[in-house]
Design an enzyme around this catalytic site. Structure first.
Site, PDB file in Angstrom:
ATOM      1  N   LYS A 114       0.856  -1.189   0.000  1.00  0.00           N
ATOM      2  CA  LYS A 114       0.000   0.000   0.000  1.00  0.00           C
ATOM      3  C   LYS A 114       0.883   1.227   0.000  1.00  0.00           C
ATOM      4  O   LYS A 114       1.817   1.324   0.811  1.00  0.00           O
ATOM      5  CB  LYS A 114      -0.878   0.004   1.265  1.00  0.00           C
ATOM      6  CG  LYS A 114      -1.819   1.198   1.351  1.00  0.00           C
ATOM      7  CD  LYS A 114      -3.078   0.977   0.542  1.00  0.00           C
ATOM      8  CE  LYS A 114      -3.858   2.250   0.258  1.00  0.00           C
ATOM      9  NZ  LYS A 114      -3.401   2.959  -0.975  1.00  0.00           N
ATOM     10  N   LYS A 136       5.416   1.726  -3.030  1.00  0.00           N
ATOM     11  CA  LYS A 136       5.393   3.089  -3.576  1.00  0.00           C
ATOM     12  C   LYS A 136       5.693   3.013  -5.060  1.00  0.00           C
ATOM     13  O   LYS A 136       6.370   2.081  -5.503  1.00  0.00           O
ATOM     14  CB  LYS A 136       6.476   3.950  -2.909  1.00  0.00           C
ATOM     15  CG  LYS A 136       6.217   5.437  -3.017  1.00  0.00           C
ATOM     16  CD  LYS A 136       5.292   5.915  -1.917  1.00  0.00           C
ATOM     17  CE  LYS A 136       4.830   7.329  -2.124  1.00  0.00           C
ATOM     18  NZ  LYS A 136       4.079   7.823  -0.958  1.00  0.00           N
ATOM     19  N   GLY A 172      -2.620   8.370  -4.276  1.00  0.00           N
ATOM     20  CA  GLY A 172      -1.951   9.579  -4.740  1.00  0.00           C
ATOM     21  C   GLY A 172      -0.703   9.905  -3.940  1.00  0.00           C
ATOM     22  O   GLY A 172      -0.423   9.326  -2.896  1.00  0.00           O
ATOM     23  N   ASP A 173       0.058  10.841  -4.453  1.00  0.00           N
ATOM     24  CA  ASP A 173       1.208  11.455  -3.775  1.00  0.00           C
ATOM     25  C   ASP A 173       1.456  12.732  -4.593  1.00  0.00           C
ATOM     26  O   ASP A 173       0.531  13.229  -5.250  1.00  0.00           O
ATOM     27  CB  ASP A 173       2.421  10.505  -3.765  1.00  0.00           C
ATOM     28  CG  ASP A 173       3.519  10.953  -2.794  1.00  0.00           C
ATOM     29  OD1 ASP A 173       3.400  10.699  -1.594  1.00  0.00           O
ATOM     30  OD2 ASP A 173       4.489  11.598  -3.240  1.00  0.00           O
ATOM     31  N   SER A 188      -6.828   5.773   3.739  1.00  0.00           N
ATOM     32  CA  SER A 188      -6.873   4.884   2.570  1.00  0.00           C
ATOM     33  C   SER A 188      -7.273   3.468   3.002  1.00  0.00           C
ATOM     34  O   SER A 188      -8.050   2.794   2.323  1.00  0.00           O
ATOM     35  CB  SER A 188      -5.505   4.822   1.886  1.00  0.00           C
ATOM     36  OG  SER A 188      -5.299   5.927   1.038  1.00  0.00           O
TER      37      SER A 188
HETATM   38  P1  NDP Z   1       0.835  17.788  -4.161  1.00  0.00           P
HETATM   39  O1  NDP Z   1       1.334  17.449  -5.509  1.00  0.00           O
HETATM   40  O2  NDP Z   1      -0.626  17.968  -3.948  1.00  0.00           O
HETATM   41  O3  NDP Z   1       1.559  19.109  -3.607  1.00  0.00           O
HETATM   42  C1  NDP Z   1       2.939  19.182  -3.533  1.00  0.00           C
HETATM   43  C2  NDP Z   1       3.297  20.578  -3.081  1.00  0.00           C
HETATM   44  O4  NDP Z   1       4.692  20.629  -2.788  1.00  0.00           O
HETATM   45  C3  NDP Z   1       3.068  21.620  -4.180  1.00  0.00           C
HETATM   46  O5  NDP Z   1       2.750  22.849  -3.591  1.00  0.00           O
HETATM   47  C4  NDP Z   1       4.420  21.649  -4.861  1.00  0.00           C
HETATM   48  O6  NDP Z   1       4.698  22.857  -5.567  1.00  0.00           O
HETATM   49  C5  NDP Z   1       5.350  21.519  -3.683  1.00  0.00           C
HETATM   50  N1  NDP Z   1       6.631  20.952  -4.102  1.00  0.00           N
HETATM   51  C6  NDP Z   1       6.850  19.786  -4.728  1.00  0.00           C
HETATM   52  N2  NDP Z   1       8.152  19.625  -4.991  1.00  0.00           N
HETATM   53  C7  NDP Z   1       8.762  20.725  -4.513  1.00  0.00           C
HETATM   54  C8  NDP Z   1      10.097  21.152  -4.479  1.00  0.00           C
HETATM   55  N3  NDP Z   1      11.086  20.400  -5.002  1.00  0.00           N
HETATM   56  N4  NDP Z   1      10.373  22.343  -3.906  1.00  0.00           N
HETATM   57  C9  NDP Z   1       9.386  23.103  -3.396  1.00  0.00           C
HETATM   58  N5  NDP Z   1       8.081  22.744  -3.396  1.00  0.00           N
HETATM   59  C10 NDP Z   1       7.794  21.572  -3.952  1.00  0.00           C
HETATM   60  O7  NDP Z   1       1.410  16.633  -3.199  1.00  0.00           O
HETATM   61  P2  NDP Z   1       0.915  16.208  -1.744  1.00  0.00           P
HETATM   62  O8  NDP Z   1       0.404  17.380  -0.993  1.00  0.00           O
HETATM   63  O9  NDP Z   1       0.061  15.011  -1.894  1.00  0.00           O
HETATM   64  O10 NDP Z   1       2.291  15.699  -1.101  1.00  0.00           O
HETATM   65  C11 NDP Z   1       3.151  16.566  -0.368  1.00  0.00           C
HETATM   66  C12 NDP Z   1       4.070  15.745   0.505  1.00  0.00           C
HETATM   67  O11 NDP Z   1       3.293  14.981   1.429  1.00  0.00           O
HETATM   68  C13 NDP Z   1       4.942  14.729  -0.214  1.00  0.00           C
HETATM   69  O12 NDP Z   1       6.172  14.593   0.470  1.00  0.00           O
HETATM   70  C14 NDP Z   1       4.160  13.433  -0.085  1.00  0.00           C
HETATM   71  O13 NDP Z   1       4.985  12.299  -0.204  1.00  0.00           O
HETATM   72  C15 NDP Z   1       3.627  13.598   1.317  1.00  0.00           C
HETATM   73  N6  NDP Z   1       2.450  12.801   1.674  1.00  0.00           N
HETATM   74  C16 NDP Z   1       1.311  12.860   0.931  1.00  0.00           C
HETATM   75  C17 NDP Z   1       0.196  12.138   1.327  1.00  0.00           C
HETATM   76  C18 NDP Z   1      -1.099  12.241   0.614  1.00  0.00           C
HETATM   77  O14 NDP Z   1      -2.066  11.659   1.089  1.00  0.00           O
HETATM   78  N7  NDP Z   1      -1.194  12.955  -0.488  1.00  0.00           N
HETATM   79  C19 NDP Z   1       0.233  11.263   2.502  1.00  0.00           C
HETATM   80  C20 NDP Z   1       1.454  11.335   3.257  1.00  0.00           C
HETATM   81  C21 NDP Z   1       2.521  12.073   2.831  1.00  0.00           C
HETATM   82  P3  NDP Z   1       4.530  22.878  -7.176  1.00  0.00           P
HETATM   83  O15 NDP Z   1       3.077  22.762  -7.430  1.00  0.00           O
HETATM   84  O16 NDP Z   1       5.109  24.189  -7.574  1.00  0.00           O
HETATM   85  O17 NDP Z   1       5.312  21.715  -7.705  1.00  0.00           O
HETATM   86  O1  2IT Z   2       3.043   8.913   1.609  1.00  0.00           O
HETATM   87  C1  2IT Z   2       1.896   8.479   1.790  1.00  0.00           C
HETATM   88  O2  2IT Z   2       1.566   7.913   2.844  1.00  0.00           O
HETATM   89  C2  2IT Z   2       0.912   8.663   0.725  1.00  0.00           C
HETATM   90  N1  2IT Z   2       1.214   9.268  -0.302  1.00  0.00           N
HETATM   91  C3  2IT Z   2      -0.469   8.080   0.868  1.00  0.00           C
HETATM   92  C4  2IT Z   2      -0.458   6.631   0.469  1.00  0.00           C
HETATM   93  C5  2IT Z   2      -1.811   5.973   0.431  1.00  0.00           C
HETATM   94  O3  2IT Z   2      -1.816   4.800   0.037  1.00  0.00           O
HETATM   95  O4  2IT Z   2      -2.835   6.558   0.784  1.00  0.00           O
END
Ligand code: NDP
Ligand code: 2IT
Length: 444
Positions: free
Chosen positions: A89, A125, A164-165, A376
């Site tokens: 997952k 992943k 998603g991520d 999830s």
């Molecule tokens: P999104 O794509 O929705 O948002 C990512 C954000 O981070 C955007 O604002 C993006 O800016 C910015 N960003 C990405 N790369 C960079 C960089 N190199 N430098 C500066 N800003 C950056 O992703 P998520 O919100 O889903 O994910 C954000 C983080 O959270 C990640 O590390 C992900 O692994 C983690 N995560 C996500 C989960 C989820 O459920 N979605 C769960 C747990 C962890 P721009 O649009 O300009 O690229």
């Molecule tokens: O980093 C994370 O935990 C995620 N992007 C969410 C993974 C998921 O399966 O919901």
């Protein structure tokens, strides 16, 4: 040399150049010494060698046609890291920086994170170096369909369940799901983060950000503190950042800054989250637009400066290594009280050391951002049971899970004599369950 150190050295030698994977493995393995010392049978079973080697790595070609008719080719990845406690997952990341090292670091983190949720999910992943920025909806659809045309044979509702991520949200999950269903002729819970009309769960979209704030609020509560009146920095402006900001503000905090990969906005009156949602979820434009729409706010090109803004709470919610040693020192100098990681591995190893030597409470990613994958797993449960829970039900379960993770890692740290060290607590609490299951399964 200890068993842990030997495994770490071998890992670096066998996986040359995988710097992010080395970084995550270093952080995890070095904190496991006390558990490993208490279980000599683990070394005989080569448990750590197996724990750090993915069960399966899938690399594939993703060809697609852009709007000008040009054929493009991207790399596709799925790392099925560990299925000891449940089906693989973990999310899919579409970003030009994606490579095998990034996917392996995320996969390794995911094993322990998923274990911490207490739900039956293993770690995986995947993703691609595809850059969704500036692409039309048709190009995104073409890419997602091609990606799933290979991935479908490796995933399944009881085998491997992506989500998603970065760069993969509701739109991409929709296209991926549509193609899976078309190829397999099955409407099943093979992906999470699905739309509500086709098997998704209420609160999944909000879950990572909300969960991050629920855990931080619990850490505050245990110290006679709360979010009321706190000044907060949130980096990023994507899925995690938006809902972290929203929940922190609901609890009475003032979020004064956010960024995207180009630069940050500062709003001393508190970020208007509805404006951010409009810019990022609807219009998909750059965050600098905020400063043109909200009087009194400013935009600064470049991201790093955000960490020099004085705050009580820092919530890094963008990407790996966004807080380096220098930024961590600024935060500590300015009196940060809580650092809770919404992104995966947002702090470098040096930055973590700075936080841990300070009086700030540091809540590491694999615990603090586990609310997304936990919800999830709640989506998977609803799919399997053909059920649909109310927002209140899911939100209440999410909150309970986050509070439980906080206390489990707090107790694990105490048990081994490292009270308040949540990096150790989270790694140990997550690892114990995975290790137990792997030992039960024999040499596999
Ligand atoms: P999104 O794509 O929705 O948002 C990512 C954000 O981070 C955007 O604002 C993006 O800016 C910015 N960003 C990405 N790369 C960079 C960089 N190199 N430098 C500066 N800003 C950056 O992703 P998520 O919100 O889903 O994910 C954000 C983080 O959270 C990640 O590390 C992900 O692994 C983690 N995560 C996500 C989960 C989820 O459920 N979605 C769960 C747990 C962890 P721009 O649009 O300009 O690229
Ligand atoms: O980093 C994370 O935990 C995620 N992007 C969410 C993974 C998921 O399966 O919901």
């Amino acid at each position: 040399m200890s068993y842990v150190q030997r495994v770490l050295e071998e890992l670096k030698a066998k996986n040359p150049g995988e710097t992010e994977f080395h970084q995550a493995a270093t952080e995890i393995l070095l904190t496991l010494e006390p558990v490993i010392n208490a279980h000599p049978e683990y070394e005989k079973a080569a448990l750590l060698e197996r724990f750090t080697e993915p069960e399966r790595v899938i690399l594939f070609r993703v060809p697609w046609v852009d709007d000008s008719g040009k054929v493009r080719v991207n790399k596709g990845y799925r790392v099925q890291f560990n299925s000891a406690i449940g089906p693989y997952k973990g999310g899919l990341r579409f970003h030009p920086s994606v490579n095998l090292s990034v996917i392996k670091f995320l996969g390794l983190e995911q094993i322990l994170k998923n274990s911490l949720t207490s739900l039956p999910i293993g770690g995986g992943k995947g993703g691609s170096d595809f850059d969704p920025k500036g692409k039309s909806d048709r190009e995104i659809m073409a890419f997602c369909q091609s990606f799933m045309t290979e991935l479908y044979r490796h995933v399944g509702a009881d085998t491997d369940v992506p989500a998603g991520d970065i760069g993969v949200g509701a739109r991409e999950v929709g296209y991926l799901f549509g193609q899976y269903k078309r190829i397999c002729n099955e409407h099943v819970g093979v992906l999470t983060g699905r739309g509500l009309s086709y098997g998704g769960s209420l609160i999944r979209k909000e879950a990572t950000g909300y969960g991050l704030v629920y855990m931080t609020a619990e850490a505050m509560k245990m110290r006679g503190d709360n979010f009321e009146g706190k000044t907060v920095l949130v980096s990023g402006s994507g899925n995690v950042a938006i809902y972290a900001c929203e929940k922190a503000q609901q609890l009475g905090a003032k979020v004064v800054a956010m960024y995207d990969s180009n630069g940050y906005i500062y709003d001393p009156n508190g970020i208007q989250i509805e404006v951010i949602k409009q810019l990022k979820e609807v219009e998909r434009v750059r965050i600098k637009e905020y400063a043109t729409r909200v009087p009194g706010s400013t935009y600064t090109e470049g991201c790093k400066g955000i960490w020099t803004i004085p705050c009580d709470v820092a919530l890094p919610c963008a990407t790996q290594n966004e807080i380096d040693e220098e930024s961590a020192k600024y935060l500590v100098k300015n009196g940060v009280k809580y650092v809770a990681e919404g992104a995966n591995m947002p702090s470098t190893l040096e930055a973590i050391e700075v936080f841990q030597k300070s009086s700030a409470v540091f809540l590491p990613a694999k615990a603090a951002n586990a609310g997304g994958v936990a919800t999830s797993a709640l989506e998977m449960a609803q799919s399997s049971g053909r059920l649909f829970w109310s927002a209140e039900e899911v939100d209440a379960k999410l909150k309970t899970i986050m509070i439980n993770i906080y206390h489990n890692m707090d107790n694990a740290a105490k048990k081994y004599g490292y009270e308040g060290n949540y990096v150790m607590g989270a790694n140990i609490a997550g690892f114990e369950k995975v290790a137990d299951a792997m030992m039960a399964h024999g040499i596999v």
